[in-house]
Design an enzyme around this catalytic site. Structure first.
Site: not given
Length: 418
Positions: A125, A127, A132, A141, A198, A200, A230, A234, A237, A241, A250, A254, A346, A360
């Site tokens: 998968d 990113y 996204h 961040r 997600e 995709e 996907d 969260r 994760q 992560y 994850k 799927t 995504t 989101e």
């Protein structure tokens, strides 16, 4: 390109996902038929096993449709892929002389159960949606550090679990996992409270490789595309992560759509990738239009209630194409296998209605989404059914993928109790 007419009248409707221009590949069964390969045409499915048994389809000395998956066909390579598509088009076009024979091989789609269309060898998968990645990075961040320094130079990805790829219609059990909220000093083992989708696309690798391959070679190796959800926990994760990225968050499931839309069917809808902020290194540079203009949407239906459209976007919003992802994957000498599945990452657009995840859409749970039923969602609740749809639109027809659906089941009361 305009609609190509078929003697299967349901294929000539502008509303059909499966006109003669499409001819996607899947696996189906009925009460009378074991799982076998089929080709969607309008509201019908062409039984490929029977077509081969009767020598209406003959692609070589050995049978290709005596198994309930399309990997055997993929392994034959692009020349056979093209020959098969040409033969199917000939058989199903208006005026085909074999019409009476082929009519006997059609099964109503309403009578069929759809299964996984391929044996998934490996699943990776990515990113690769800039909107996204920017949204998620901004949440965690800040806007000034939204994209990691490497993001505009390589397609970032992780190796997922082929064993948990399931076909549309499979229920999805809410996972347990280790969670830690900011208000607690230690983690706890609990059902996920921030389960998400997600939106995709998935690219299916049809030709294997042992050595690094170019972007053009990677493009030639892609057999077709599916819709892909996907599913993402969260809260699991967020705790797991760092520093190695997604793992159990994850691994639950799927979902993919049951029909593989071939690259050939999507050829008229190619479109370029977005403008580059930094020039890519030579082995990743664009060599032509390698994205596709495919409209995508997501609906969410609470248990027993009407669905609400919660997102609408387009596959052309991706920053990296599947060919670039595949080429990058191979650069270390990583062998690629027939049946490998690559998730796009995504797909989100620049505005709020185009965001392809609840993370989101609800901005990390801070801005609940109101459904047409009056209910709100920050993340998925038990009983919710998510449906992904996608289609490329031509002149009087569309190339559709069918539905990619999944319904959330409650977490097990005790995951270790047998």
């Amino acid at each position: 390109m305009s609609l190509s007419k078929s003697w299967v009248t349901s294929a000539n409707s502008a509303d059909s996902d499966f006109p003669l221009n499409n001819l996607p590949y899947g696996v189906f069964s009925t009460d009378a038929l074991d799982p076998r390969c089929g080709v969607a045409i309008g509201a019908m499915i062409l039984d490929m096993q029977m077509a081969e048994d009767l020598n209406i389809i003959a692609l070589g000395d050995e049978p290709l449709f005596d198994v309930p998956f399309w990997n055997e066909v993929m392994e034959q390579g692009p020349a056979v892929w093209a020959a098969l598509r040409n033969r199917l088009t000939q058989l199903l076009s208006q005026g085909a002389r074999e019409q009476k024979m082929v009519e006997q091989l059609l099964v109503p789609m309403a009578d069929a159960t759809l299964h996984m269309p391929l044996l998934v060898s490996e699943y990776t998968d990515f990113y690769s949606g800039r909107h996204h990645a920017t949204n998620v990075g901004t949440m965690f961040r800040g806007a000034e550090n939204a994209l990691p320094p490497n993001w505009l130079h390589i397609p970032i990805g992780y190796n997922g679990r082929a064993s948990s790829v399931v076909v549309s219609g499979t229920d999805i059990r809410r996972p347990w996992g280790q969670l830690k909220s900011p208000n607690h000093d230690a983690p706890a083992f609990l059902p996920s409270r921030r389960f998400d989708l997600e939106l995709e696309m998935g690219a299916i690798v049809g030709m294997g490789s042992e050595d690094p391959i170019t972007v053009d070679e990677a493009d030639a190796a892609i057999f077709g595309y599916v819709l892909l959800n996907d599913w993402s926990a969260r809260d699991i994760q967020a705790w797991e992560y760092q520093p190695l990225g997604p793992f159990q968050a994850k691994a639950t499931a799927t979902s993919i759509s049951p029909w593989i839309v071939t690259k050939a069917a999507l050829e008229p809808f190619r479109t370029p990738t977005p403008d580059r902020e930094f020039e890519l290194l030579e082995h990743l540079k664009d060599t032509g239009p390698m994205l596709y203009d495919i409209d995508l949407k997501v609906t969410l239906a609470p248990a027993g209630k009407e669905a609400t459209q919660i997102a609408q976007t387009n596959f052309k919003e991706m920053y990296y194409s599947a060919a670039q992802q595949l080429a990058h994957h191979s650069t270390s000498g990583c062998p690629m296998n027939v049946g490998d599945l690559l998730g796009s990452g995504t797909i989100s657009g620049p505005t709020k209605p185009e965001r392809g995840s609840l993370l989101e859409l609800s901005w990390g749970g801070k801005e609940p989404l109101t459904l047409d039923t009056g209910e709100t969602r920050t993340f998925l609740e038990d009983g919710d059914t998510l449906t992904l749809q996608g289609a490329a639109h031509g002149e009087g027809y569309k190339i559709g993928f069918g539905l990619c659906t999944g319904t959330i089941l409650p977490a097990l009361t005790d995951p270790f109790k047998r």
